[in-house]
Every structure is written in structure tokens, then in C-alpha cells.
Design an enzyme around this catalytic site. Structure first.
Site, mmCIF file in Angstrom:
data_model
loop_
_atom_site.group_PDB
_atom_site.id
_atom_site.type_symbol
_atom_site.label_atom_id
_atom_site.label_comp_id
_atom_site.label_asym_id
_atom_site.label_seq_id
_atom_site.Cartn_x
_atom_site.Cartn_y
_atom_site.Cartn_z
ATOM 1 N N SER A 128 5.546 -3.870 4.227
ATOM 2 C CA SER A 128 5.529 -3.029 3.192
ATOM 3 C C SER A 128 6.845 -1.686 3.670
ATOM 4 O O SER A 128 6.934 -1.503 4.778
ATOM 5 C CB SER A 128 4.265 -2.225 3.432
ATOM 6 O OG SER A 128 4.199 -0.803 2.872
ATOM 7 N N GLU A 130 6.084 1.016 3.501
ATOM 8 C CA GLU A 130 5.511 2.313 4.348
ATOM 9 C C GLU A 130 5.850 2.046 6.049
ATOM 10 O O GLU A 130 5.601 2.934 6.759
ATOM 11 C CB GLU A 130 3.998 2.030 4.144
ATOM 12 C CG GLU A 130 3.490 2.656 2.896
ATOM 13 C CD GLU A 130 3.490 4.170 3.023
ATOM 14 O OE1 GLU A 130 2.856 4.953 3.879
ATOM 15 O OE2 GLU A 130 4.037 4.569 1.932
ATOM 16 N N TYR A 152 -2.186 2.617 8.129
ATOM 17 C CA TYR A 152 -1.528 1.533 7.175
ATOM 18 C C TYR A 152 -0.223 1.175 7.781
ATOM 19 O O TYR A 152 0.160 -0.123 7.870
ATOM 20 C CB TYR A 152 -1.767 1.906 5.729
ATOM 21 C CG TYR A 152 -1.176 0.928 4.771
ATOM 22 C CD1 TYR A 152 -1.763 -0.168 4.680
ATOM 23 C CD2 TYR A 152 0.234 1.007 4.534
ATOM 24 C CE1 TYR A 152 -1.205 -1.104 3.824
ATOM 25 C CE2 TYR A 152 0.955 0.140 3.653
ATOM 26 C CZ TYR A 152 -0.067 -1.282 3.430
ATOM 27 O OH TYR A 152 0.645 -2.014 2.844
HETATM 28 O O1 G4F Z 1 0.577 5.144 -5.401
HETATM 29 P P1 G4F Z 1 0.260 5.411 -3.823
HETATM 30 O O2 G4F Z 1 -1.082 5.572 -3.538
HETATM 31 O O3 G4F Z 1 1.011 4.361 -3.149
HETATM 32 P P2 G4F Z 1 1.876 4.296 -1.559
HETATM 33 O O4 G4F Z 1 1.035 5.275 -0.744
HETATM 34 O O5 G4F Z 1 3.187 4.624 -1.797
HETATM 35 O O6 G4F Z 1 1.624 2.733 -1.000
HETATM 36 C C1 G4F Z 1 1.676 1.898 -1.821
HETATM 37 O O7 G4F Z 1 3.071 1.095 -1.640
HETATM 38 C C2 G4F Z 1 3.350 0.569 -0.330
HETATM 39 C C3 G4F Z 1 4.645 0.256 -0.278
HETATM 40 O O8 G4F Z 1 5.487 1.183 -0.103
HETATM 41 C C4 G4F Z 1 2.314 -0.534 0.029
HETATM 42 F F1 G4F Z 1 2.416 -0.970 1.110
HETATM 43 C C5 G4F Z 1 0.899 0.088 -0.090
HETATM 44 O O9 G4F Z 1 -0.161 -0.843 0.162
HETATM 45 C C6 G4F Z 1 0.814 0.864 -1.439
HETATM 46 O O10 G4F Z 1 0.859 -0.219 -2.588
HETATM 47 O O11 G4F Z 1 0.881 6.763 -3.606
HETATM 48 C C7 G4F Z 1 2.533 6.810 -3.993
HETATM 49 C C8 G4F Z 1 2.645 8.338 -3.851
HETATM 50 C C9 G4F Z 1 2.190 9.150 -2.477
HETATM 51 O O12 G4F Z 1 3.553 9.736 -2.028
HETATM 52 C C10 G4F Z 1 1.178 10.015 -2.891
HETATM 53 O O13 G4F Z 1 0.954 11.033 -2.000
HETATM 54 O O14 G4F Z 1 1.897 9.112 -4.841
HETATM 55 C C11 G4F Z 1 1.604 10.231 -4.162
HETATM 56 N N1 G4F Z 1 0.362 10.908 -5.034
HETATM 57 C C12 G4F Z 1 0.155 12.034 -5.799
HETATM 58 N N2 G4F Z 1 -0.815 12.074 -6.498
HETATM 59 C C13 G4F Z 1 -0.793 10.210 -5.136
HETATM 60 C C14 G4F Z 1 -1.593 10.983 -6.038
HETATM 61 N N3 G4F Z 1 -1.239 9.073 -4.810
HETATM 62 C C15 G4F Z 1 -2.524 8.493 -5.095
HETATM 63 N N4 G4F Z 1 -2.970 7.268 -4.854
HETATM 64 N N5 G4F Z 1 -3.422 9.405 -5.874
HETATM 65 C C16 G4F Z 1 -3.019 10.626 -6.282
HETATM 66 O O15 G4F Z 1 -3.621 11.220 -6.903
#
Ligand code: G4F
Length: 327
Positions: A128, A130, A152
Site C-alpha cells: 500500500s 500508506e 496499518y
Molecule cells: O479513504 P481513506 O480512509 O483512505 P486511506 O486512509 O488513504 O487508505 C486507503 O488507501 C490506502 C492506499 O494508500 C490503502 F492501503 C488503505 O487500505 C485504504 O484503502 O482516507 C483518505 C483521506 C485521509 O487523509 C483521511 O484523513 O481522507 C481523509 N478523510 C477526511 N474525512 C476521511 C474523512 N477519511 C475517511 N475514511 N472518512 C472521513 O470522514
């Protein structure tokens, strides 16, 4: 006779698209699922609905070496795609222990099972972006140092190192795909893209008033899962195992995603999105951007679906879904 593939995490977004791709390529597709998934097919196997009668599911747990060994020993797959993981970064702050145990232990168990009982299998590990965490260079490629910011991310770096070590120490065909964020209408609702596309559809239909999000300035390199599973398969068709970054090379903020998603429905996102600090992370990954030139050169892979098409695809599918379900 076609090849045999084993997919852990087959019930997820990537697992389901990968299974469809491999069926089209005449593979015999086997999947590892939790026993509870077999007992609750409607909720847990919805992504596999259309292909359930064409694949074989085996009940096992990533926490049990014995259960994984039995499957590997029995089917001796030509290719193993290890996609299963606790993959929600936010949750990994709430329960570091289960994230580290499941993700690291599960990868170790399946690698060990392959080594002992099916050493000719080609093995793919779902790495990932990440792993790059607080990035040390822009854009990130296969040589960029890792600097994870969550348990993670740490679990994925460890999985990557385990995969590399099995390749070097035991001469197995093991590789890691370092995949940047990839989304689709099959994405889980907890991830920000699906939360936005589903929320926007519900707002459009008057079912929901507003949408609460955390850090809208975070930037990601977002691709489409259907494009990315093809890269996984291509990696395992090589003669020699190698690791690859899979990305689009383009970056957008959460705000841009939201703006476009709401615009698709003729809505102004600023009227509906509220900030709630509960969605902020103790240590955030602010910015990710991948360089996929190695994949382009060696496995001839390139993303086909643009950011605009991805957002539109997710929003229009969610609008249909919410209309159909009524909630
Ligand atoms: O959609 P996210 O939760 O994805 P994140 O953390 O980037 O991780 C995903 O991608 C990775 C690959 O880089 C994978 F390995 C992992 O398994 C997963 O698929 O969050 C994306 C961004 C973050 O910066 C978070 O802080 O969106 C921001 N965000 C802002 N508001 C939010 C929210 N994320 C989530 N989940 N929910 C919110 O309300």
C-alpha cells in the site's frame, strides 16, 4: 485446463474484480472467506453475487495457520493473491493490536503455507502507498524509503519485508504491488470516496441533510480498482518476481473529490459538508502521489479510468442504489 488461483480477501472490492478478471481468463478461482461470510451470504458476499456459482469458497481464518495450510495443500494454486487485511487506516488507530496481528500474522502464515506445501505458486502481496506515510520524496516510486504513519502502514511494510525475504531466502516467486488508493462503486462505506458518493446521492434524494468529514485538504492519487487488479495479474505473469508501484501519477484533494461528486448531481458541496474533528487521525498522511513508470515499462500497465470518470461512476451507481433501496 486453465490455471488455479487462490484469493484471500475475495469478498472485498479488489477481490471481487480480480475474481471476475481471472474467470474471464479461464482460471479456476478459489477464495478464502471467514466462516461467518458463508453463513450470511446476502450481506457479506454481495460483491460476488454474480459469480458465486463459478468460484469455490473455502472457510478459513487469517489468524489460523492450520486453516490456511489445508487450503493451500489441497488446491496447490498456480497463483496466490493475498489481499485480505484489516485495511481501514482509521480503525488501525483504535485497535493497533488486531491490525498488526491479523495483517502481519496472516501474511506470514500464507507465505509459510506456500513455501511448505506449494512452493511453485506465484505469490502476490497487496502492499500500500500508506507504506510511504509522511513521504520522503515526491512522487513515490519503488525506491522511495518507507515512513509509515499508522499501525496499518507498519503492518504493510512488514508484509512487504516478509514477502521480500521469502523471495530471497527460499527462492519463491513472491512480489508486492504497492498500490495507491483505488476506488469503485464496490468500495466500503467507511472510506472517504464512498462516504462522499453515497452521502451525495442520499442528499440529492432528500434522505440525508449533510455530510460530516474530517481533513478535506488531504491529497491522494486515486485510481479505479478495476484497472488496478489487472496490474496484480500482470505482475504474476512475469518470469522473475519484482515489486511495482501502481498509481495514476495524478493527485487530488478530498475537497476536489467532494466538489466533483456533488457537481455530478448539480449540488454545491459547500452547502452540505460539515467538518467534524472526530474524523481526523492522530497522525495523518497528508499527501501521496505515485510514479508508475516501472509498471508501464515492464508489465505494460497504465491506468485507463480517469479521476473524473471514477467520481462519476461512483456517484451514478450510488444514486441508482439509493433509489432502489430507498435509504
Ligand atoms: O479513504 P481513506 O480512509 O483512505 P486511506 O486512509 O488513504 O487508505 C486507503 O488507501 C490506502 C492506499 O494508500 C490503502 F492501503 C488503505 O487500505 C485504504 O484503502 O482516507 C483518505 C483521506 C485521509 O487523509 C483521511 O484523513 O481522507 C481523509 N478523510 C477526511 N474525512 C476521511 C474523512 N477519511 C475517511 N475514511 N472518512 C472521513 O470522514
Amino acid at each position: 485446463m486453465g490455471k488455479i488461483a487462490l484469493i484471500t480477501g475475495i469478498t472485498g472490492q479488489d477481490g471481487s474484480y480480480l475474481a471476475e478478471l481471472l474467470l474471464k481468463k479461464n482460471y479456476s478461482v478459489h477464495g478464502v472467506v471467514r466462516r461467518v461470510a458463508l453463513e450470511d451470504r446476502t450481506h457479506r458476499l454481495w460483491r460476488l453475487r454474480k459469480i458465486l456459482n463459478k468460484i469455490t469458497l473455502h472457510a478459513a481464518s487469517l489468524e489460523s495457520y492450520a486453516s490456511l495450510v489445508k487450503i493451500v495443500q489441497k488446491i496447490k494454486p498456480n497463483e496466490v493473491y493475498h489481499l485480505a487485511a484489516q485495511s481501514y487506516v482509521s480503525y488501525s488507530f483504535e485497535d493497533e493490536f488486531s491490525t498488526l496481528n491479523t495483517n502481519i500474522g496472516g501474511t506470514h502464515y500464507i507465505l509459510s503455507a506456500v513455501k511448505e506445501f506449494s512452493p511453485k505458486s506465484k505469490f502476490y502481496f497487496a502492499g500500500s502507498s500508506e507504506m510511504f506515510g509522511k513521504v520522503k520524496e515526491v512522487p513515490q516510486n519503488e525506491k522511495t524509503p518507507f515512513n509509515p504513519r499508522s499501525s496499518y502502514g507498519i503492518s504493510k511494510v512488514t508484509g512487504y519485508e516478509l514477502t521480500k525475504n521469502y523471495r530471497e531466502a527460499y527462492n519463491l516467486f513472491c512480489c508486492t504491488g504497492i498500490l495507491f488508493n483505488h476506488e469503485s462503486p464496490r468500495r466500503g462505506f467507511e472510506f472517504v470516496t464512498r462516504k462522499i458518493s453515497h452521502g451525495a446521492a442520499r442528499i440529492k434524494l432528500g434522505i440525508q441533510k449533510n455530510l460530516e468529514l474530517g481533513n478535506m485538504d488531504a491529497k491522494r492519487d486515486w485510481g479505479h480498482s478495476e484497472d488496478y487488479v489487472l496490474a496484480m495479474w500482470k505482475m504474476l505473469q512475469l518470469k522473475k518476481p519484482e515489486d511495482f508501484v501502481i498509481a495514476t501519477g495524478k493527485q487530488h484533494s478530498v475537497r476536489e473529490f467532494a466538489k466533483l461528486a456533488f457537481e455530478t448531481l448539480d449540488l454545491d458541496y459547500r452547502k452540505y459538508i460539515k467538518y467534524n474533528k472526530i474524523y481526523d487521525r492522530p497522525s495523518e498522511v497528508d499527501s501521496l502521489l505515485g510514479n508508475y513508470s516501472k509498471a508501464k515499462k515492464i508489465i505494460k500497465w497504465e491506468p485507463k479510468i480517469s479521476f473524473k470518470e471514477l467520481v462519476k461512476n461512483m456517484v451514478t451507481e450510488d444514486l441508482k442504489l439509493v433509489k432502489k433501496q430507498g435509504y
